[in-house]
Write an enzyme that holds these catalytic residues in place. Structure first.
Site, PDB file in Angstrom:
ATOM      1  N   SER A 143      29.110  38.243  36.891  1.00 16.13           N
ATOM      2  CA  SER A 143      29.417  39.660  36.773  1.00 16.13           C
ATOM      3  C   SER A 143      28.203  40.475  37.237  1.00 16.13           C
ATOM      4  CB  SER A 143      29.840  39.985  35.339  1.00 16.13           C
ATOM      5  OG  SER A 143      30.500  41.218  35.257  1.00 16.13           O
ATOM      6  N   ASP A 400      40.797  37.948  38.696  1.00 18.02           N
ATOM      7  CA  ASP A 400      39.760  38.848  38.208  1.00 18.02           C
ATOM      8  C   ASP A 400      39.805  40.180  38.951  1.00 18.02           C
ATOM      9  OD1 ASP A 400      37.485  40.011  37.192  1.00 18.02           O
ATOM     10  OD2 ASP A 400      36.100  38.775  38.371  1.00 18.02           O
ATOM     11  N   HIS A 425      37.591  35.927  35.577  1.00 17.13           N
ATOM     12  CA  HIS A 425      36.228  36.445  35.639  1.00 17.13           C
ATOM     13  C   HIS A 425      35.208  35.428  35.129  1.00 17.13           C
ATOM     14  CE1 HIS A 425      33.456  39.799  36.016  1.00 17.13           C
ATOM     15  NE2 HIS A 425      33.015  39.632  34.780  1.00 17.13           N
TER      16      HIS A 425
END
Length: 456
Positions: A143, A400, A425
């Protein structure tokens, strides 16, 4: 549920490795400022053999959790390559807070530039103190921390031989309406049609005080709804549509209500209640998601919590104030329902909702113009979709929503995109499970091959 920030990669893991501390400068770019702070890190030497590489996992916008280097993908790669595994906590998160409080003035040292310099200095000094001169370093991150892993290779290529930037949204966006657009695609046409019907019913209820009472009861609001309080209504919308976003973004992770479960509830599949309406089904889903806790949606109370600058504030301890500052000051990433065909209510969560937060929490200097310029500056500095990097792997999952801001095509012979159908994700960083799709298993093998190339 998640307040006003992006749901972080989280886990109920309890750290098992001993805490270690590194003396880090508060401001790397002011030579007259000699202040330092303690930055936390963990080391797993279970698989290390002398001369082996160092796999550095970068934590992002939450407290450091060592499970990635003890049980997750980095641990598995460390075993395969006889590597030393290290987990470094991000400044201002967890126990690595460099200032006495998190006032706006003190938050000026919270930036990706300062964080990258932290990492470079950490690598250089541990290389010396642990006698790792013959070991190559590889950075891992997921991320926002995936961005850092890629940008580290771009700005400090001498520090790491390569990086794995998982689910990294390297293209910053002022308004990220595409987020909920991807969520819609992941849920599918039938499911989103049920959601759209429920949203229309909620919109109708919002038109009258009688409807406000129905909403308050159906969605277990902590206080009766006042439909004229627009910021609070928008915060309520944000929280009510989060189960759909979480289902897509975190599908397949332990304890998450995934895409299949969400859509089954919205379709009334296998239920005996023939009188159920789309809105009631949405209410049922929300109660599953919230575990029957009442929904706090009062905007004024939320802002009050976010304005608490104490390091012991709950909003600070989970990283919400810090991450909100980073979005207002550097990244944007404002997840809006701005697409005209959005099943979640066109402009139910507009960009103005986020812009108001930036001003109300951090001050009137955070104007839309200031934020737009900041986002543009960040993209110019790092390169957006096309960072100038070599030796980087960019895994992204098709489920995601953040993959819309990621690198999905190879940038050069050594910088490869790893697109994983059916994955969510940062799922490639989590411990392998028997339920993993074959594409995810194959992706981990592809990443291992990239690591082999980086270490040559």
């Amino acid at each position: 549920m998640y307040g006003m920030f992006r749901p972080p990669v989280s886990d109920n893991h309890v750290n098992t490795l001993p805490e270690k501390w590194f003396d880090q400068r508060v401001d790397h770019f002011n030579t007259s400022d000699t202040r330092t702070f303690k930055q936390r890190y963990f080391i797993n030497n279970k698989y290390y053999k002398t001369g082996g590489p160092v796999f550095l996992y970068l934590d992002g916008e939450s407290e450091a959790m060592d499970f990635i280097i003890t049980d997750g993908a980095v641990a598995k790669y460390a075993e395969q390559f006889n590597a030393l595994a290290i987990d470094l906590e991000h400044r201002y998160y967890g126990k690595s807070v460099p200032t006495v409080d998190l006032s706006v003035d003190n938050l000026r040292y919270l930036s990706s530039e300062q964080a990258l310099k932290d990492i470079e200095q950490f690598i250089l000094k541990l290389t010396d103190s642990l006698s790792l001169a013959n070991s190559k370093w590889i950075a891992f991150g997921g991320s926002y921390a995936g961005n850092l892993a890629a940008w580290l290779r771009e700005k400090y290529p001498h520090a790491v031989a390569g990086s794995v930037a998982s689910s990294a949204p390297v293209e910053d966006r002022f308004e990220f309406s595409r987020y909920f657009g991807v969520v819609s695609q992941v849920l599918g046409t039938d499911c989103t049609n049920h959601i759209r019907d429920a949203v229309h019913q909620l919109e109708d209820q919002l038109k009258t005080p009688e409807g406000w009472l129905v909403i308050s009861k159906q969605f277990n609001l902590c206080t009766p709804l006042n439909g004229t309080d627009q910021p609070s209504v928008q915060l309520m919308w944000f929280n009510l549509i989060m189960p759909f976003a979480v289902a897509a973004q975190h599908n397949g992770k332990p304890g998450v209500i995934g895409v299949q479960q969400v859509c089954k509830v919205m379709a009334n599949d296998g239920m005996d209640d023939r009188s159920s309406t789309p809105l009631r089904r949405w209410s049922k889903l929300h109660k599953q998601f919230s575990k029957d806790e009442c929904l706090a949606y009062d905007y004024g109370e939320a802002i009050k919590a976010y304005k608490n600058i104490s390091k012991t504030s709950p909003v600070v301890q989970i990283g919400s104030r810090q991450w909100t500052y980073q979005t207002c000051h550097e990244f944007g990433y404002f997840q809006t329902t701005g697409l005209e065909d959005s099943p979640f209510g066109y402009r139910s969560v507009p960009v103005e909702y986020y812009l108001k937060q930036c001003v109300d929490i951090f001050g009137k200097q955070f104007t839309p113009q200031f934020i737009q310029k900041a986002v543009q500056t960040t993209n110019t500095y790092y390169g957006g979709f096309r960072p100038n990097v070599t030796n980087v792997a960019f895994p992204n999952g098709s489920l995601d929503p953040w993959h819309a801001l990621g690198v999905l095509e190879d940038l050069n012979n050594s910088t490869r995109a790893v697109y994983i159908n059916g994955s969510s994700h940062c799922l490639d960083l989590f411990p392998p499970q028997t339920t993993d799709p074959q594409e995810l298993t194959d992706a981990r093998k592809t990443i291992a091959k990239q690591l082999q190339l980086f270490l040559q």
